[in-house]
Design a protein around this motif. Structure first.
Motif, PDB file in Angstrom:
ATOM      1  N   HIS A 122      36.040  23.236  33.095  1.00 51.49           N
ATOM      2  CA  HIS A 122      37.060  22.606  32.257  1.00 51.49           C
ATOM      3  C   HIS A 122      37.767  23.650  31.391  1.00 51.49           C
ATOM      4  N   TYR A 123      37.697  24.902  31.818  1.00 53.57           N
ATOM      5  CA  TYR A 123      38.374  26.012  31.140  1.00 53.57           C
ATOM      6  C   TYR A 123      37.886  26.200  29.711  1.00 53.57           C
ATOM      7  N   ALA A 124      36.599  25.954  29.515  1.00 51.90           N
ATOM      8  CA  ALA A 124      35.961  26.200  28.226  1.00 51.90           C
ATOM      9  C   ALA A 124      34.719  27.054  28.478  1.00 51.90           C
ATOM     10  N   ARG A 125      34.306  27.779  27.459  1.00 54.28           N
ATOM     11  CA  ARG A 125      33.164  28.686  27.594  1.00 54.28           C
ATOM     12  C   ARG A 125      31.972  28.116  26.834  1.00 54.28           C
ATOM     13  N   PRO A 126      30.869  27.828  27.520  1.00 55.35           N
ATOM     14  CA  PRO A 126      29.701  27.289  26.809  1.00 55.35           C
ATOM     15  C   PRO A 126      29.039  28.348  25.943  1.00 55.35           C
ATOM     16  N   MET A 184      30.788  18.748  24.109  1.00 54.16           N
ATOM     17  CA  MET A 184      31.135  18.140  25.383  1.00 54.16           C
ATOM     18  C   MET A 184      29.857  17.644  26.039  1.00 54.16           C
ATOM     19  N   LYS A 185      29.982  16.671  26.910  1.00 51.06           N
ATOM     20  CA  LYS A 185      28.868  16.288  27.771  1.00 51.06           C
ATOM     21  C   LYS A 185      29.359  16.341  29.208  1.00 51.06           C
ATOM     22  N   SER A 186      28.419  16.541  30.135  1.00 51.23           N
ATOM     23  CA  SER A 186      28.813  16.649  31.530  1.00 51.23           C
ATOM     24  C   SER A 186      27.711  16.086  32.413  1.00 51.23           C
ATOM     25  N   VAL A 210      24.542  18.396  27.400  1.00 52.35           N
ATOM     26  CA  VAL A 210      25.432  18.309  26.251  1.00 52.35           C
ATOM     27  C   VAL A 210      25.661  19.736  25.776  1.00 52.35           C
ATOM     28  N   TRP A 211      26.917  20.049  25.394  1.00 54.12           N
ATOM     29  CA  TRP A 211      27.329  21.424  25.159  1.00 54.12           C
ATOM     30  C   TRP A 211      28.033  21.604  23.825  1.00 54.12           C
ATOM     31  N   LEU A 212      27.928  22.811  23.298  1.00 52.44           N
ATOM     32  CA  LEU A 212      28.866  23.325  22.315  1.00 52.44           C
ATOM     33  C   LEU A 212      29.671  24.372  23.069  1.00 52.44           C
ATOM     34  N   ALA A 213      30.964  24.141  23.203  1.00 51.85           N
ATOM     35  CA  ALA A 213      31.802  25.028  24.001  1.00 51.85           C
ATOM     36  C   ALA A 213      33.033  25.423  23.202  1.00 51.85           C
ATOM     37  N   ILE A 214      33.599  26.560  23.563  1.00 54.96           N
ATOM     38  CA  ILE A 214      34.811  27.019  22.906  1.00 54.96           C
ATOM     39  C   ILE A 214      35.941  27.080  23.931  1.00 54.96           C
ATOM     40  N   GLY A 215      37.034  26.419  23.580  1.00 57.64           N
ATOM     41  CA  GLY A 215      38.210  26.392  24.434  1.00 57.64           C
ATOM     42  C   GLY A 215      39.450  26.744  23.643  1.00 57.64           C
ATOM     43  N   ILE A 239      30.958  32.510  41.197  1.00 53.23           N
ATOM     44  CA  ILE A 239      30.539  31.665  42.314  1.00 53.23           C
ATOM     45  C   ILE A 239      30.610  30.192  41.928  1.00 53.23           C
ATOM     46  N   VAL A 240      30.176  29.854  40.723  1.00 54.75           N
ATOM     47  CA  VAL A 240      30.261  28.469  40.255  1.00 54.75           C
ATOM     48  C   VAL A 240      31.708  27.994  40.258  1.00 54.75           C
ATOM     49  N   GLU A 241      32.596  28.795  39.704  1.00 57.71           N
ATOM     50  CA  GLU A 241      34.005  28.404  39.629  1.00 57.71           C
ATOM     51  C   GLU A 241      34.625  28.299  41.022  1.00 57.71           C
ATOM     52  N   ALA A 242      34.282  29.240  41.914  1.00 58.11           N
ATOM     53  CA  ALA A 242      34.860  29.235  43.261  1.00 58.11           C
ATOM     54  C   ALA A 242      34.313  28.096  44.120  1.00 58.11           C
ATOM     55  N   ALA A 243      33.066  27.692  43.877  1.00 50.48           N
ATOM     56  CA  ALA A 243      32.436  26.644  44.691  1.00 50.48           C
ATOM     57  C   ALA A 243      32.938  25.248  44.341  1.00 50.48           C
TER      58      ALA A 243
END
Length: 200
Positions: A151-155, A140-142, A128-133, A57-61
């Motif tokens: 952003h096509y990364a997984r938190p 990352m920060k958002s 602020v995130w640690l994400a894997i892409g 839902i997040v991605e589609a919205a």
């Protein structure tokens, strides 16, 4: 239609004292997070956006329904946020996760410094995130409720830097809160689980 609920905390409201007070956690989870859940459910009724999971839902919205995106993304972020913390957290980083952090940042301390710098430099509300892409782990920060998923990364780890997360405890000193997060609050075992590592 998909309906979401406020998840139970994995610990008592005061279990993270003194680094996050019971008052701050109760206000944050019971007021703010509950509002995100209620708004997500209400907005889904009038939206053309659909999905089998909160992440879908997040991605589609994104770009289709800004109000739903903001509410659902914040619900998604907070569902994980409570699990990313644990009483007597911080400390040693387990196994393969430590190797990946060294590979990406040079050391756990360098990761910590980069996280604090990005978190304090996020203007206004955000995370602020640690994400894997595709290129591995990155900090990352958002803004607002935006999540690395868009952003096509997984938190695999996130810290909420909205003022409601720290103002009751630290007033406007976001840096103190961001330093306490890796030192005393992070549930590294859960982070490792999200990376697919089995922690004994």
């Amino acid at each position: 239609m998909t309906t979401f609920r406020l998840p139970d905390l994995p610990y008592a409201h005061d279990a993270l004292d003194p680094h996050m007070s019971g008052e701050a956690l109760e206000f944050h989870r019971d007021k703010h997070h509950r509002t995100y859940v209620d708004k997500t459910n209400a907005q889904l009724k009038d939206s053309s956006v659909t999905g089998d999971s909160l992440e879908e839902i997040v991605e589609a919205a994104l770009g289709e329904d800004d109000n739903l995106f903001n509410s659902a993304a914040q619900h998604c972020d907070h569902e994980l946020f409570w699990k990313w913390m644990t009483p007597n957290g911080g400390g040693a980083v387990p196994g393969e996760l430590k190797r990946l952090i060294f590979e990406a940042f040079g050391s756990v301390d360098d990761f910590r410094k980069q996280s604090i710098e990005k978190g304090t430099s996020q203007f206004g509300s955000g995370w602020v995130w640690l994400a894997i892409g595709d290129s591995g782990l990155e900090v990352m920060k958002s803004p607002n409720g935006e999540n690395p998923l868009v952003h096509y990364a997984r938190p695999v780890l996130g810290c909420d830097v909205w003022e409601h997360s720290y103002y009751l405890d630290h007033r406007n000193d976001r840096g103190v809160y961001l330093a306490a997060f890796p030192d005393h609050l992070i549930n590294w075992e859960f982070v490792a689980e999200l990376l697919g590592e089995k922690v004994s």
